[in-house]
Design a protein around this motif. Sequence first.
Motif, mmCIF file in Angstrom:
data_model
loop_
_atom_site.group_PDB
_atom_site.id
_atom_site.type_symbol
_atom_site.label_atom_id
_atom_site.label_comp_id
_atom_site.label_asym_id
_atom_site.label_seq_id
_atom_site.Cartn_x
_atom_site.Cartn_y
_atom_site.Cartn_z
ATOM 1 N N ALA A 129 0.856 -1.487 -0.010
ATOM 2 C CA ALA A 129 0.048 0.010 0.056
ATOM 3 C C ALA A 129 0.816 1.275 0.097
ATOM 4 C CB ALA A 129 -0.796 0.056 1.204
ATOM 5 N N SER A 130 2.180 1.126 0.185
ATOM 6 C CA SER A 130 3.135 2.217 0.307
ATOM 7 C C SER A 130 3.728 2.867 -1.100
ATOM 8 C CB SER A 130 4.341 1.962 1.188
ATOM 9 O OG SER A 130 3.696 1.705 2.607
ATOM 10 N N VAL A 131 3.393 1.990 -2.073
ATOM 11 C CA VAL A 131 4.257 2.172 -3.388
ATOM 12 C C VAL A 131 3.483 2.755 -4.317
ATOM 13 C CG1 VAL A 131 6.292 1.035 -2.446
ATOM 14 C CG2 VAL A 131 4.330 -0.208 -3.914
ATOM 15 N N PRO A 132 2.075 2.557 -4.585
ATOM 16 C CA PRO A 132 1.393 2.877 -5.903
ATOM 17 C C PRO A 132 1.533 4.375 -6.255
ATOM 18 C CG PRO A 132 0.002 1.359 -4.628
ATOM 19 C CD PRO A 132 1.152 1.627 -3.726
ATOM 20 N N VAL A 133 1.057 5.373 -5.708
ATOM 21 C CA VAL A 133 1.193 6.688 -5.884
ATOM 22 C C VAL A 133 2.689 7.298 -5.818
ATOM 23 C CG1 VAL A 133 0.644 9.061 -5.504
ATOM 24 C CG2 VAL A 133 -1.253 7.342 -5.665
ATOM 25 N N THR A 134 3.455 6.896 -4.821
ATOM 26 C CA THR A 134 4.712 7.280 -4.369
ATOM 27 C C THR A 134 5.779 6.703 -5.399
ATOM 28 O OG1 THR A 134 5.045 5.658 -2.934
ATOM 29 C CG2 THR A 134 4.328 7.912 -2.078
ATOM 30 N N GLY A 135 5.538 5.399 -5.726
ATOM 31 C CA GLY A 135 6.195 4.646 -6.543
ATOM 32 C C GLY A 135 6.125 5.331 -8.080
ATOM 33 N N LEU A 136 5.085 5.234 -8.351
ATOM 34 C CA LEU A 136 4.475 5.535 -9.898
ATOM 35 C C LEU A 136 5.027 6.967 -10.179
ATOM 36 C CD1 LEU A 136 1.217 4.030 -10.406
ATOM 37 C CD2 LEU A 136 3.438 3.312 -11.551
ATOM 38 N N THR A 137 5.093 7.970 -9.094
ATOM 39 C CA THR A 137 5.304 9.282 -9.228
ATOM 40 C C THR A 137 6.885 9.268 -9.351
ATOM 41 O OG1 THR A 137 3.424 10.325 -8.103
ATOM 42 C CG2 THR A 137 5.445 11.478 -8.241
ATOM 43 N N ALA A 138 7.666 8.659 -8.534
ATOM 44 C CA ALA A 138 9.093 8.732 -8.549
ATOM 45 C C ALA A 138 9.692 8.180 -9.813
ATOM 46 C CB ALA A 138 9.678 7.945 -7.169
ATOM 47 N N LEU A 139 9.160 6.977 -10.187
ATOM 48 C CA LEU A 139 9.662 6.175 -11.247
ATOM 49 C C LEU A 139 9.374 6.822 -12.437
ATOM 50 C CD1 LEU A 139 10.781 3.235 -12.209
ATOM 51 C CD2 LEU A 139 8.487 2.778 -12.952
ATOM 52 N N GLN A 140 8.030 7.313 -12.644
ATOM 53 C CA GLN A 140 7.834 8.010 -14.135
ATOM 54 C C GLN A 140 8.464 9.334 -14.371
ATOM 55 O OE1 GLN A 140 3.607 8.329 -14.403
ATOM 56 N NE2 GLN A 140 3.179 5.876 -14.464
ATOM 57 N N SER A 141 8.662 10.107 -13.171
ATOM 58 C CA SER A 141 9.513 11.455 -13.452
ATOM 59 C C SER A 141 10.829 11.130 -13.754
ATOM 60 C CB SER A 141 8.911 12.280 -12.215
ATOM 61 O OG SER A 141 9.274 11.758 -11.080
ATOM 62 N N ALA A 142 11.295 10.304 -12.864
ATOM 63 C CA ALA A 142 12.816 9.904 -13.064
ATOM 64 C C ALA A 142 12.909 9.299 -14.439
ATOM 65 C CB ALA A 142 13.214 8.916 -11.911
ATOM 66 N N LYS A 143 12.335 8.386 -15.056
ATOM 67 C CA LYS A 143 12.848 7.901 -16.039
ATOM 68 C C LYS A 143 12.348 8.681 -17.305
ATOM 69 C CE LYS A 143 12.090 3.474 -17.017
ATOM 70 N NZ LYS A 143 11.717 2.280 -16.999
ATOM 71 N N ASN A 144 10.788 9.246 -17.321
ATOM 72 C CA ASN A 144 10.399 9.845 -18.514
ATOM 73 C C ASN A 144 10.725 11.275 -18.666
ATOM 74 O OD1 ASN A 144 9.290 7.209 -18.770
ATOM 75 N ND2 ASN A 144 7.445 8.038 -17.983
ATOM 76 N N MET A 145 11.214 12.016 -17.708
ATOM 77 C CA MET A 145 11.324 13.512 -17.555
ATOM 78 C C MET A 145 12.625 13.939 -17.162
ATOM 79 S SD MET A 145 7.777 15.058 -15.803
ATOM 80 C CE MET A 145 8.353 16.804 -16.095
ATOM 81 N N ALA A 146 13.297 13.052 -16.103
ATOM 82 C CA ALA A 146 14.589 13.575 -15.706
ATOM 83 C C ALA A 146 15.662 12.825 -16.545
ATOM 84 C CB ALA A 146 14.883 13.312 -14.104
ATOM 85 N N GLY A 147 15.247 11.792 -17.347
ATOM 86 C CA GLY A 147 16.228 10.978 -17.845
ATOM 87 C C GLY A 147 17.188 10.217 -17.177
ATOM 88 N N ILE A 148 16.611 9.591 -15.917
ATOM 89 C CA ILE A 148 17.516 9.036 -15.183
ATOM 90 C C ILE A 148 17.361 7.576 -15.531
ATOM 91 C CG2 ILE A 148 17.681 8.060 -12.687
ATOM 92 C CD1 ILE A 148 16.902 10.737 -11.723
ATOM 93 N N ARG A 149 18.646 6.870 -15.853
ATOM 94 C CA ARG A 149 18.434 5.389 -16.271
ATOM 95 C C ARG A 149 19.033 4.548 -15.177
ATOM 96 N NH1 ARG A 149 21.245 8.417 -20.101
ATOM 97 N NH2 ARG A 149 23.322 8.176 -19.134
ATOM 98 N N LEU A 150 18.105 3.451 -14.787
ATOM 99 C CA LEU A 150 18.297 2.753 -13.616
ATOM 100 C C LEU A 150 19.544 1.781 -13.796
ATOM 101 C CD1 LEU A 150 14.723 2.280 -12.502
ATOM 102 C CD2 LEU A 150 16.078 4.213 -11.994
ATOM 103 N N ASP A 151 20.468 1.692 -14.795
ATOM 104 C CA ASP A 151 21.472 0.919 -14.960
ATOM 105 C C ASP A 151 22.622 1.597 -14.353
ATOM 106 O OD1 ASP A 151 22.043 2.970 -16.655
ATOM 107 O OD2 ASP A 151 22.050 1.731 -18.576
ATOM 108 N N GLY A 152 22.404 2.727 -13.802
ATOM 109 C CA GLY A 152 23.692 3.349 -12.905
ATOM 110 C C GLY A 152 24.508 4.103 -14.008
ATOM 111 N N SER A 153 23.788 4.633 -15.283
ATOM 112 C CA SER A 153 24.955 5.428 -16.076
ATOM 113 C C SER A 153 24.423 6.665 -16.231
ATOM 114 C CB SER A 153 24.738 4.956 -17.512
ATOM 115 O OG SER A 153 23.451 4.824 -17.833
ATOM 116 N N SER A 154 23.604 7.497 -15.287
ATOM 117 C CA SER A 154 22.983 8.630 -15.365
ATOM 118 C C SER A 154 23.860 9.831 -15.293
ATOM 119 C CB SER A 154 21.903 8.763 -14.581
ATOM 120 O OG SER A 154 20.972 7.789 -15.086
#
Length: 330
Positions: A129-154
Amino acid sequence: MVNMMRAVQYSTYGGDGPSSLKLVDIPVPKPKKGEVLVKVDVAGINTVDWKIQGGLLKHILPLKFPHIPGTDISGEVVSVGPGVENFIPGDKVISCVGVLRGGSLAEYAIAPIKSTVKRPPTITPVEGASVPVTGLTALQSAKNMAGIRLDGSSNLNVLITAASGGVGTLYVQLAKLGGCFVTATCGARNMALVKNLGADEVVDYKTPEGMRYKSPSGRKYDVVVHLAPYQPLEAFKAELAPEGMVMDMTPTFKTVARNWYNKLTFSKQKFLPFGMIPNATDLQEVIDLVEAGKLKVIVDSTYPLEKSADAWARSIKGHATGKVLVSCNN
């Protein structure tokens, strides 16, 4: 199957905030096509929930009253709507039901399958219950807007404000997974927690440096993840890289207006509003990261359903460390 349930509702915008929430007995809803009925173990409260109550979006997407608030669900499927094949009664699930649909502050809630995933046995209902809104908010903005790549290469310099909240605690971890240098602001009592989550430097937001968003190491930020109340772009300009961006994670119409102004003036510094879009693909990615131990969930407090108003007030005060939750079938 029971026919009635307890639920929390409010019947108008504004009002007295937490005291406007009423515990009522109402019929259990029935799932339609593409939906499942979930017995809710735990529900999450998010900033956007009480902002919707305060009137956010009421002129664009008005609510139907009475409204059951709440977006995050962790529970068990009890029945499925027509055409649903991927879920059966007994499945443990996690869902982001959508802020305008709402419904999670109840013993039973309707969840759309397009934003629902199965909960692995290794993840507790509280974690789920802790992750739907918070997790989606963090993941989508990190990957789709900030361009953060989760493979460690950002290799980006990232500032995260209000980093000890529900979104902030996850964002610090995602940014570090992406190989970013993370500066975080939070209250003094949470600085050690945020540091332990991976932040490279942590600043007390009440200090002169914190109020100016200065990096102790003098870095200029490629990305600012602004999770605190609205600040204009000018508040960050001196510490922002020439082509850096500020993502306003709880945007107002001021954010939208400034975004358009920057476009018209061809500004290289961006001031962007963020809006989360619930979907099962991204939610599954977040759950996978939690299951793999790459994301740690931080829980501030859990209240029984009849104390939802207290949970609401706790979230509104803005000093929760991690997520505020409600146990709906205790």
